[in-house]
Write a protein that holds these residues in place. Sequence first.
Motif, PDB file in Angstrom:
ATOM      1  N   THR A  23     -22.234  38.768  13.912  1.00 11.14           N
ATOM      2  CA  THR A  23     -22.177  37.540  13.126  1.00 11.14           C
ATOM      3  C   THR A  23     -22.997  37.673  11.847  1.00 11.14           C
ATOM      4  O   THR A  23     -23.833  38.576  11.711  1.00 11.14           O
ATOM      5  N   GLU A  24     -22.770  36.745  10.947  1.00  6.58           N
ATOM      6  CA  GLU A  24     -23.573  36.690   9.729  1.00  6.58           C
ATOM      7  C   GLU A  24     -25.049  36.513  10.088  1.00  6.58           C
ATOM      8  O   GLU A  24     -25.930  37.139   9.493  1.00  6.58           O
ATOM      9  N   GLY A  25     -25.324  35.685  11.080  1.00  6.98           N
ATOM     10  CA  GLY A  25     -26.698  35.472  11.530  1.00  6.98           C
ATOM     11  C   GLY A  25     -27.342  36.749  12.028  1.00  6.98           C
ATOM     12  O   GLY A  25     -28.518  37.019  11.751  1.00  6.98           O
ATOM     13  N   ASP A  26     -26.591  37.545  12.791  1.00  5.76           N
ATOM     14  CA  ASP A  26     -27.119  38.832  13.270  1.00  5.76           C
ATOM     15  C   ASP A  26     -27.565  39.699  12.098  1.00  5.76           C
ATOM     16  O   ASP A  26     -28.631  40.308  12.116  1.00  5.76           O
ATOM     17  N   VAL A  27     -26.720  39.763  11.071  1.00  5.84           N
ATOM     18  CA  VAL A  27     -26.995  40.621   9.924  1.00  5.84           C
ATOM     19  C   VAL A  27     -28.221  40.124   9.166  1.00  5.84           C
ATOM     20  O   VAL A  27     -29.096  40.922   8.791  1.00  5.84           O
ATOM     21  N   TYR A  28     -28.328  38.821   8.952  1.00  9.08           N
ATOM     22  CA  TYR A  28     -29.488  38.279   8.239  1.00  9.08           C
ATOM     23  C   TYR A  28     -30.771  38.460   9.042  1.00  9.08           C
ATOM     24  O   TYR A  28     -31.808  38.829   8.479  1.00  9.08           O
ATOM     25  N   LEU A  29     -30.727  38.196  10.337  1.00 13.42           N
ATOM     26  CA  LEU A  29     -31.921  38.385  11.163  1.00 13.42           C
ATOM     27  C   LEU A  29     -32.347  39.848  11.195  1.00 13.42           C
ATOM     28  O   LEU A  29     -33.524  40.162  11.011  1.00 13.42           O
ATOM     29  N   PHE A  30     -31.412  40.734  11.412  1.00 13.90           N
ATOM     30  CA  PHE A  30     -31.712  42.164  11.450  1.00 13.90           C
ATOM     31  C   PHE A  30     -32.272  42.619  10.101  1.00 13.90           C
ATOM     32  O   PHE A  30     -33.293  43.308  10.039  1.00 13.90           O
TER      33      PHE A  30
ATOM     34  N   LEU B 231     -25.146  44.506  -0.266  1.00 14.13           N
ATOM     35  CA  LEU B 231     -24.007  44.999   0.503  1.00 14.13           C
ATOM     36  C   LEU B 231     -23.875  44.234   1.826  1.00 14.13           C
ATOM     37  O   LEU B 231     -22.787  44.055   2.355  1.00 14.13           O
ATOM     38  N   HIS B 232     -25.026  43.755   2.330  1.00 13.79           N
ATOM     39  CA  HIS B 232     -25.053  43.024   3.595  1.00 13.79           C
ATOM     40  C   HIS B 232     -25.186  41.513   3.408  1.00 13.79           C
ATOM     41  O   HIS B 232     -24.768  40.749   4.266  1.00 13.79           O
ATOM     42  N   THR B 233     -25.782  41.091   2.281  1.00 15.20           N
ATOM     43  CA  THR B 233     -26.210  39.694   2.169  1.00 15.20           C
ATOM     44  C   THR B 233     -25.572  38.900   1.040  1.00 15.20           C
ATOM     45  O   THR B 233     -25.737  37.681   0.999  1.00 15.20           O
ATOM     46  N   ASN B 234     -24.868  39.535   0.144  1.00 14.55           N
ATOM     47  CA  ASN B 234     -24.321  38.825  -1.015  1.00 14.55           C
ATOM     48  C   ASN B 234     -22.820  39.066  -1.097  1.00 14.55           C
ATOM     49  O   ASN B 234     -22.371  40.137  -1.500  1.00 14.55           O
ATOM     50  N   GLU B 235     -22.069  38.050  -0.728  1.00 14.83           N
ATOM     51  CA  GLU B 235     -20.614  38.191  -0.657  1.00 14.83           C
ATOM     52  C   GLU B 235     -19.990  38.538  -2.012  1.00 14.83           C
ATOM     53  O   GLU B 235     -19.091  39.371  -2.097  1.00 14.83           O
ATOM     54  N   VAL B 236     -20.483  37.912  -3.074  1.00 17.67           N
ATOM     55  CA  VAL B 236     -19.933  38.165  -4.411  1.00 17.67           C
ATOM     56  C   VAL B 236     -20.187  39.618  -4.824  1.00 17.67           C
ATOM     57  O   VAL B 236     -19.278  40.323  -5.256  1.00 17.67           O
ATOM     58  N   ALA B 237     -21.426  40.080  -4.660  1.00 13.89           N
ATOM     59  CA  ALA B 237     -21.761  41.460  -5.030  1.00 13.89           C
ATOM     60  C   ALA B 237     -21.033  42.461  -4.137  1.00 13.89           C
ATOM     61  O   ALA B 237     -20.553  43.500  -4.604  1.00 13.89           O
ATOM     62  N   ALA B 238     -20.928  42.157  -2.846  1.00 13.23           N
ATOM     63  CA  ALA B 238     -20.279  43.073  -1.907  1.00 13.23           C
ATOM     64  C   ALA B 238     -18.794  43.239  -2.222  1.00 13.23           C
ATOM     65  O   ALA B 238     -18.231  44.318  -1.996  1.00 13.23           O
ATOM     66  N   LYS B 239     -18.155  42.202  -2.753  1.00 14.05           N
ATOM     67  CA  LYS B 239     -16.736  42.298  -3.105  1.00 14.05           C
ATOM     68  C   LYS B 239     -16.487  43.396  -4.125  1.00 14.05           C
ATOM     69  O   LYS B 239     -15.424  43.992  -4.164  1.00 14.05           O
TER      70      LYS B 239
ATOM     71  N   ILE C  26     -36.074  44.228   9.425  1.00 14.63           N
ATOM     72  CA  ILE C  26     -36.308  45.597   8.937  1.00 14.63           C
ATOM     73  C   ILE C  26     -36.584  45.654   7.438  1.00 14.63           C
ATOM     74  O   ILE C  26     -36.912  46.715   6.913  1.00 14.63           O
ATOM     75  N   GLY C  27     -36.434  44.525   6.750  1.00  9.01           N
ATOM     76  CA  GLY C  27     -36.710  44.507   5.318  1.00  9.01           C
ATOM     77  C   GLY C  27     -35.583  45.056   4.459  1.00  9.01           C
ATOM     78  O   GLY C  27     -35.815  45.499   3.338  1.00  9.01           O
ATOM     79  N   ASP C  28     -34.356  45.026   4.966  1.00  8.74           N
ATOM     80  CA  ASP C  28     -33.199  45.518   4.214  1.00  8.74           C
ATOM     81  C   ASP C  28     -32.270  44.349   3.906  1.00  8.74           C
ATOM     82  O   ASP C  28     -31.439  43.969   4.724  1.00  8.74           O
ATOM     83  N   LEU C  29     -32.451  43.762   2.730  1.00  2.00           N
ATOM     84  CA  LEU C  29     -31.606  42.646   2.305  1.00  2.00           C
ATOM     85  C   LEU C  29     -30.671  43.094   1.183  1.00  2.00           C
ATOM     86  O   LEU C  29     -30.359  42.349   0.255  1.00  2.00           O
TER      87      LEU C  29
END
Length: 141
Positions: free
Chosen positions: A22-29, A39-47, A33-36
């Motif tokens: 889930t999106e929550g899993d990715v944000y919590l993880f 590519l993982h957190t910004n839908e516009v940039a990831a597109k 670990i300090g990896d924001l």
Amino acid sequence: MPGKTISQLSIGEAGSASRTITEGDVYLFGGIIGDLNPLHTNEVAAKEGLFGKRVAHGMLTASLLSGVLAQKLPGDGTIFLGLQVKFLKPVYFGETVTARVEVKELRTEKNIAIFACQCTNQDGVTVLTGEATVMPPKKAS
């Protein structure tokens, strides 16, 4: 699951577990670990990136193997010694990943078990392969 000792394990024995990412899993993880990375957190940039949309951290997928080893096979009391992985495909939000481990080698004299590892998505596509080295519990739990 009660932990299995080295003498209770058999070559070819396997365990698995599945989780929908889930999106929550990715944000919590990512926060832990300090990896924001966008590519993982910004839908516009990831597109605009390599995968065209946000993806889960590769290590989030790999960490599912730890859960299988700790809770399924060998189970409680297992000590993780090492993990080698190859990331083959991205995991997108909403995908269901199955992490599977299989006993590949037993070094009874050193209480070490080697597991072949694989993660697949809901379509059966392999997204990760690898090998884990663990110490099963000395006593059955």
